[in-house]
Scaffold this active site. Sequence first.
Site, PDB file in Angstrom:
ATOM      1  N   CYS A  35      -9.660   4.008   8.381  1.00 38.85           N
ATOM      2  CA  CYS A  35      -8.764   4.904   7.632  1.00 38.85           C
ATOM      3  C   CYS A  35      -9.416   6.263   7.354  1.00 38.85           C
ATOM      4  CB  CYS A  35      -8.339   4.257   6.325  1.00 38.85           C
ATOM      5  SG  CYS A  35      -9.708   3.611   5.347  1.00 38.85           S
ATOM      6  N   CYS A  36     -10.728   6.271   7.091  1.00 41.34           N
ATOM      7  CA  CYS A  36     -11.359   7.520   6.629  1.00 41.34           C
ATOM      8  C   CYS A  36     -11.491   8.588   7.720  1.00 41.34           C
ATOM      9  CB  CYS A  36     -12.704   7.218   5.980  1.00 41.34           C
ATOM     10  SG  CYS A  36     -12.543   6.246   4.461  1.00 41.34           S
ATOM     11  N   GLU A  89     -12.028  -1.967  -3.832  1.00 40.16           N
ATOM     12  CA  GLU A  89     -11.965  -0.588  -3.329  1.00 40.16           C
ATOM     13  C   GLU A  89     -11.343   0.306  -4.400  1.00 40.16           C
ATOM     14  OE1 GLU A  89     -11.763  -0.506   1.340  1.00 40.16           O
ATOM     15  OE2 GLU A  89      -9.843  -1.223   0.577  1.00 40.16           O
ATOM     16  N   HIS A 116       0.875  -1.185   0.000  1.00 41.79           N
ATOM     17  CA  HIS A 116       0.000   0.000   0.000  1.00 41.79           C
ATOM     18  C   HIS A 116       0.904   1.224   0.000  1.00 41.79           C
ATOM     19  CE1 HIS A 116      -2.961   2.979   0.817  1.00 41.79           C
ATOM     20  NE2 HIS A 116      -3.919   2.126   1.175  1.00 41.79           N
ATOM     21  N   GLU A 126     -14.456   5.834  -1.873  1.00 44.05           N
ATOM     22  CA  GLU A 126     -13.970   5.946  -0.487  1.00 44.05           C
ATOM     23  C   GLU A 126     -13.559   7.389  -0.181  1.00 44.05           C
ATOM     24  OE1 GLU A 126     -10.961   3.060   0.547  1.00 44.05           O
ATOM     25  OE2 GLU A 126     -10.355   4.275   2.281  1.00 44.05           O
TER      26      GLU A 126
END
Length: 629
Positions: free
Chosen positions: A413-414, A329, A205, A345
């Site tokens: 994460c958001c 995603e 990532h 997202e």
Amino acid sequence: MRRKTLTYLFVACCILFGLCARNEKQTLRVMEPVPFSKVKITDRFWDLRLQRHADVTLPLCIDQIENQTARIRNFENAAAKTGEYKGLLFDDSDVYKAMEGMAYSLINRPNPQMEAKIDEWVDKIAAAQQPDGYINTYYTLKQGLDKRWTNMHNHEMYCGGHMIEAAVAYYQATGKRNFLDVAIRFADHLIDTFGSGQKHWIAGHQEIELALVKLFHVTEDERYLKMAEWILEERGHGYGTDVKYSYIGDRIWSVAYDPKYCQDDKPVRDQSVIAGHAVRAMYMYCGMADVAAVTHDQGYIDALNRLWESVALRNMYITGGVGSSRHNEGFTEDYDLPNEEAYCETCASVGMVLWNHRMNQLSGDAKYVDVLERALYNGALAGISLAGDRFFYVNPLESQGNHHRKEWFGCACCPGQVSRFLPSIGSYIYGRSDDALWVNLFIASETETNVGKTNVAVKQETQCPWDGKVVLTVTPQKTKQFDVKIRKPQWSETYTLSINGEPRTVSPSADGYLTLNRKWKANDQIEIDWQMKTVPTAADPRVKADVGKRAVQRGPLVYCLEQTDNPKYDNAMLTANTDFEADFYPTLLDGITAVTTNQGKENALVFIPYYAWDNRDAGKMKVWVDYRE
Ligand code: FUB
Ligand code: ZN
């Protein structure tokens, strides 16, 4: 308190100013952003968001991280080398992201308790760091340190990258070095472990790349820049699919994902088509832009231009959201942009802002700010409730009434992403270069920056996004000839402009800016009135989901219909004869301009800005509305 505020500002300005001065010599950028530490936002729309961010969002993140979940306990246990690990394998990153947001918030809103909280966490993080600089509580407590760097999927570099970003932010906010030293030890550990002649690695990532470039700018240590470039250059050579390099006896992308999932199918400079996981792609493009800005690698810039077209022209929602599929995603195929199933997202919308900001600095082209603004006011801003206490992870453009913001997520994460992004909003408004002051966003604010060697104060007054009138007062410290470049927003077809009350006819230059060159003197005033019309917009006919539909836009905002305002929601229909009326409602949804159609009292439709949906009664929502010629 006052003295403390001044100290913060002094430290932040010295550091950020020093950075800008260095960047100027080193980078290929057409302009440098004026950092948010130098921009005072006076705008009601944004000031309210920032106030709630400081008062509600950050305390909520701290509570979740410290009390409701085991994120801080993981660090404590890792330091004590005992106890269990709880959570997802990349939960450390949520701590770092919140810390970055807390640090940014300190710059413009000093808060001794918050600073003390960061100091406390920094000590815990430092205590959990291994003697060789490695840090990751999941590996320390659960997988075993002997397994570290054996699985490229497992986000060790991702977590490390967020740690570096947080540490740089905290150093910039306070001048304190201890967190930065932790970050430097980690980056040095990477250099000891990876690089030419050492272990191959695909950062499963992306994130570390852009973080290492930030560290390079702060420390001026070129090894971090080189490591960022090396990590980017590792992609696309088969290391991720070759058993020889997998370290755990299997190919890393073979089981669940193919190399495209994390943009490992081709060397980065050969990539042209967006694919795979959206947030990974956005961070990678940011990293490429950051490296190219210093190395002047035209191959990277050409690739970024191709990729930008692939994203912005064929794979972006009207909200600036990207990544339509829940499955990966991320991206599927061109023009596949379903509405109810849209993934979009929140992190990816923020990623679009980060990437487009960099593209604008590299090129000086306003088209990137058009996309940035779209992603900012719509995709990203929808990610947080008006009260600042709930978040969307997924941002569909249509809902049957069952999609709502949540306080936190298992994969969180958001919330962290929004909390680190919002307080940096001031950095997107202005740019500066040797011979120009650039105005990118229309947000009421004040700043001082330097154009060449001359200090220039700027005051911007506007009610945007509700009204297109903008007044800029420019005060150079001495009379000086330079350009004031004002972005002509894509959403405004016509406009009027005057300087010191004298009307001027100015067309945009090829870069999309109105370029005003003259000898500027104290209190020169530029007045622009961007036409802000309500526009029903058709999608590209290749987007099957939107055939026979229209979306309503006004200024930078995309609008939507909520069932709660529209008893006839299910039969909503726009026609070629529909007219729109826009009115400001000061008490509705913190004050919004709502758009009403002229279809008679019974059938009139009421549109609200998309970012404000799901802040009242649960109900259906749609952006794309049926349309009849
Ligand atoms: O993997 C870390 C983060 O969690 C990604 O950026 C998000 O898409 C979510 O999967
Ligand atoms: Zn996210």
